[in-house]
Write a protein that holds these residues in place. Structure first.
Motif, PDB file in Angstrom:
ATOM      1  N   PRO A  15     -25.017 124.616 -49.050  1.00  0.00           N
ATOM      2  CA  PRO A  15     -24.764 124.172 -47.796  1.00  0.00           C
ATOM      3  C   PRO A  15     -24.824 123.013 -47.176  1.00  0.00           C
ATOM      4  N   GLY A  16     -23.919 122.456 -46.487  1.00  0.00           N
ATOM      5  CA  GLY A  16     -24.003 121.379 -45.685  1.00  0.00           C
ATOM      6  C   GLY A  16     -23.123 121.708 -44.623  1.00  0.00           C
ATOM      7  N   PRO A  17     -23.074 120.640 -43.657  1.00  0.00           N
ATOM      8  CA  PRO A  17     -22.102 120.942 -42.470  1.00  0.00           C
ATOM      9  C   PRO A  17     -20.725 121.439 -42.686  1.00  0.00           C
ATOM     10  N   GLY A  18     -20.245 120.664 -43.816  1.00  0.00           N
ATOM     11  CA  GLY A  18     -18.824 120.836 -44.000  1.00  0.00           C
ATOM     12  C   GLY A  18     -18.278 122.393 -44.557  1.00  0.00           C
ATOM     13  N   VAL A  19     -19.111 122.838 -45.461  1.00  0.00           N
ATOM     14  CA  VAL A  19     -18.960 124.242 -46.160  1.00  0.00           C
ATOM     15  C   VAL A  19     -19.446 125.227 -45.072  1.00  0.00           C
ATOM     16  N   LEU A  20     -20.522 124.861 -44.340  1.00  0.00           N
ATOM     17  CA  LEU A  20     -21.015 125.917 -43.391  1.00  0.00           C
ATOM     18  C   LEU A  20     -19.960 125.950 -42.216  1.00  0.00           C
ATOM     19  N   THR A  21     -19.483 125.053 -41.821  1.00  0.00           N
ATOM     20  CA  THR A  21     -18.646 125.165 -40.782  1.00  0.00           C
ATOM     21  C   THR A  21     -17.050 125.895 -41.181  1.00  0.00           C
ATOM     22  N   THR A  22     -16.771 125.433 -42.503  1.00  0.00           N
ATOM     23  CA  THR A  22     -15.825 126.226 -42.972  1.00  0.00           C
ATOM     24  C   THR A  22     -15.952 127.734 -43.303  1.00  0.00           C
ATOM     25  N   ALA A  23     -17.085 128.048 -43.457  1.00  0.00           N
ATOM     26  CA  ALA A  23     -17.242 129.410 -43.563  1.00  0.00           C
ATOM     27  C   ALA A  23     -17.156 130.134 -42.184  1.00  0.00           C
ATOM     28  N   ALA A  33      -6.551 130.189 -40.767  1.00  0.00           N
ATOM     29  CA  ALA A  33      -6.890 129.441 -39.704  1.00  0.00           C
ATOM     30  C   ALA A  33      -8.040 128.205 -40.263  1.00  0.00           C
ATOM     31  N   GLY A  34      -8.716 128.297 -41.254  1.00  0.00           N
ATOM     32  CA  GLY A  34      -9.262 127.207 -41.962  1.00  0.00           C
ATOM     33  C   GLY A  34      -8.625 126.081 -42.675  1.00  0.00           C
ATOM     34  N   PHE A  35      -7.315 126.254 -42.878  1.00  0.00           N
ATOM     35  CA  PHE A  35      -6.622 125.140 -43.584  1.00  0.00           C
ATOM     36  C   PHE A  35      -6.611 123.984 -43.130  1.00  0.00           C
ATOM     37  N   ALA A  36      -6.268 123.755 -41.701  1.00  0.00           N
ATOM     38  CA  ALA A  36      -6.262 122.565 -40.985  1.00  0.00           C
ATOM     39  C   ALA A  36      -7.663 121.863 -41.041  1.00  0.00           C
ATOM     40  N   PHE A  37      -8.760 122.661 -40.883  1.00  0.00           N
ATOM     41  CA  PHE A  37      -9.874 122.031 -40.932  1.00  0.00           C
ATOM     42  C   PHE A  37     -10.175 121.360 -42.344  1.00  0.00           C
ATOM     43  N   VAL A  38      -9.952 122.540 -43.098  1.00  0.00           N
ATOM     44  CA  VAL A  38     -10.351 121.634 -44.763  1.00  0.00           C
ATOM     45  C   VAL A  38      -9.496 120.702 -45.024  1.00  0.00           C
ATOM     46  N   ALA A  39      -8.331 120.712 -44.549  1.00  0.00           N
ATOM     47  CA  ALA A  39      -7.533 119.605 -44.712  1.00  0.00           C
ATOM     48  C   ALA A  39      -7.996 118.027 -44.155  1.00  0.00           C
ATOM     49  N   GLY A  40      -8.647 118.397 -43.003  1.00  0.00           N
ATOM     50  CA  GLY A  40      -9.451 117.483 -42.197  1.00  0.00           C
ATOM     51  C   GLY A  40     -10.655 116.823 -43.030  1.00  0.00           C
ATOM     52  N   LEU A  41     -11.417 117.724 -43.428  1.00  0.00           N
ATOM     53  CA  LEU A  41     -12.512 117.576 -44.429  1.00  0.00           C
ATOM     54  C   LEU A  41     -11.918 116.712 -45.551  1.00  0.00           C
ATOM     55  N   CYS A  42     -11.020 117.267 -45.967  1.00  0.00           N
ATOM     56  CA  CYS A  42     -10.746 116.523 -47.483  1.00  0.00           C
ATOM     57  C   CYS A  42     -10.212 115.057 -47.154  1.00  0.00           C
ATOM     58  N   LYS A  98     -12.450 129.859 -28.604  1.00  0.00           N
ATOM     59  CA  LYS A  98     -11.325 130.713 -28.291  1.00  0.00           C
ATOM     60  C   LYS A  98     -10.238 130.290 -29.558  1.00  0.00           C
ATOM     61  N   SER A  99     -10.452 129.129 -30.165  1.00  0.00           N
ATOM     62  CA  SER A  99      -9.548 128.666 -31.346  1.00  0.00           C
ATOM     63  C   SER A  99     -10.088 128.123 -32.457  1.00  0.00           C
ATOM     64  N   PRO A 100      -9.887 128.188 -33.561  1.00  0.00           N
ATOM     65  CA  PRO A 100     -10.712 127.565 -34.592  1.00  0.00           C
ATOM     66  C   PRO A 100     -10.555 125.791 -34.300  1.00  0.00           C
ATOM     67  N   LEU A 101     -11.649 125.275 -35.114  1.00  0.00           N
ATOM     68  CA  LEU A 101     -11.910 123.842 -35.154  1.00  0.00           C
ATOM     69  C   LEU A 101     -10.633 123.205 -36.103  1.00  0.00           C
ATOM     70  N   GLY A 102     -10.057 122.396 -35.659  1.00  0.00           N
ATOM     71  CA  GLY A 102      -8.868 121.904 -36.340  1.00  0.00           C
ATOM     72  C   GLY A 102      -9.065 120.884 -37.265  1.00  0.00           C
ATOM     73  N   PHE A 103      -7.954 120.117 -37.657  1.00  0.00           N
ATOM     74  CA  PHE A 103      -7.749 118.938 -38.568  1.00  0.00           C
ATOM     75  C   PHE A 103      -8.810 117.749 -38.011  1.00  0.00           C
ATOM     76  N   THR A 104      -8.697 117.399 -36.789  1.00  0.00           N
ATOM     77  CA  THR A 104      -9.275 116.567 -36.230  1.00  0.00           C
ATOM     78  C   THR A 104     -10.796 116.687 -36.290  1.00  0.00           C
ATOM     79  N   ASN A 105     -11.332 117.702 -35.908  1.00  0.00           N
ATOM     80  CA  ASN A 105     -12.645 118.076 -36.322  1.00  0.00           C
ATOM     81  C   ASN A 105     -13.193 117.955 -37.385  1.00  0.00           C
ATOM     82  N   GLY A 106     -12.262 118.646 -38.592  1.00  0.00           N
ATOM     83  CA  GLY A 106     -12.542 118.232 -39.869  1.00  0.00           C
ATOM     84  C   GLY A 106     -12.858 117.034 -40.362  1.00  0.00           C
TER      85      GLY A 106
END
Length: 196
Positions: A15-23, A33-42, A98-106
């Motif tokens: 566990p780290g910030p990226g995977v915990l936030t993704t989960a 909804a997590g695709f954009a966040f994971v793309a930003g993380l990538c 109200k909405s998931p964290l997106g690409f920019t947040n990742g």
């Protein structure tokens, strides 16, 4: 090369910030909804790796005042994420989003994620398996890293989605949120200890 892949797997699955936030996003908003966040993380992870490979990470960390500013920003953001997870109460995920964290947040998370720099430094400064061809070694490491990175993050996203879909008792959901938040705070503690 096998040792490198094993190291990548264990460094990323923990566990780290990226995977915990993704989960958390998966639990609160679902898998898609997590695709954009994971793309930003990538993309953010790739950029931080390139910074470490180019030596910019070492330069940034060599300037004490800049290092302190980055550490304060990192710790502040990670504490904010831990609070969002912990304060979700009896709903696994983030509150009061109200909405998931997106690409920019990742993307931005990777720049202040202490684990991203530690992992990149560990993997690209060690595990030499092509000493006579450093460019090929770096290219191979990047390909192998991403071959492990993507599935691991989608596993965490799926794990969060599964948790969110289960009919867990309020107490169990609260415990899961607190455990995820505590894991993130451990990352903060490790980052602060690294200053010594």
């Amino acid at each position: 090369m096998i040792e490198f892949v094993i190291a990548v797997f264990f460094l990323l699955i923990t566990p780290g910030p990226g995977v915990l936030t993704t989960a958390g996003i998966g639990a609160a908003f679902g898998f898609r909804a997590g695709f954009a966040f994971v793309a930003g993380l990538c993309l953010g992870g790739f950029i931080t790796m390139m910074m470490v490979i180019a030596g910019l990470g070492a330069v940034v960390l060599a300037v004490p005042s800049l290092r302190v500013v980055l550490l304060i920003a990192s710790v502040g953001y990670l504490i904010y994420l831990a609070f969002r997870i912990a304060s979700a109460g009896t709903k696994i995920g983030f509150s009061p989003a109200k909405s998931p964290l997106g690409f920019t947040n990742g993307l931005l998370l990777q720049f202040i994620n202490p684990k991203a720099y530690v992992v990149a430094t560990t993997l690209f400064s060690g595990f030499a398996f092509m000493p006579s061809a450093p460019a090929w070694e770096i290219t191979t490491k990047l390909l192998l890293f991403n071959a492990v990175w993507l599935p691991v993050h989608f596993i965490w996203l799926g794990f969060g989605t599964t948790l969110g879909a289960l009919n867990l008792s309020n107490g169990v959901q609260r415990v899961i949120n607190m455990a995820m938040a505590a894991s993130m705070l451990i990352v903060v503690g490790v980052a602060l200890l690294s200053l010594r």
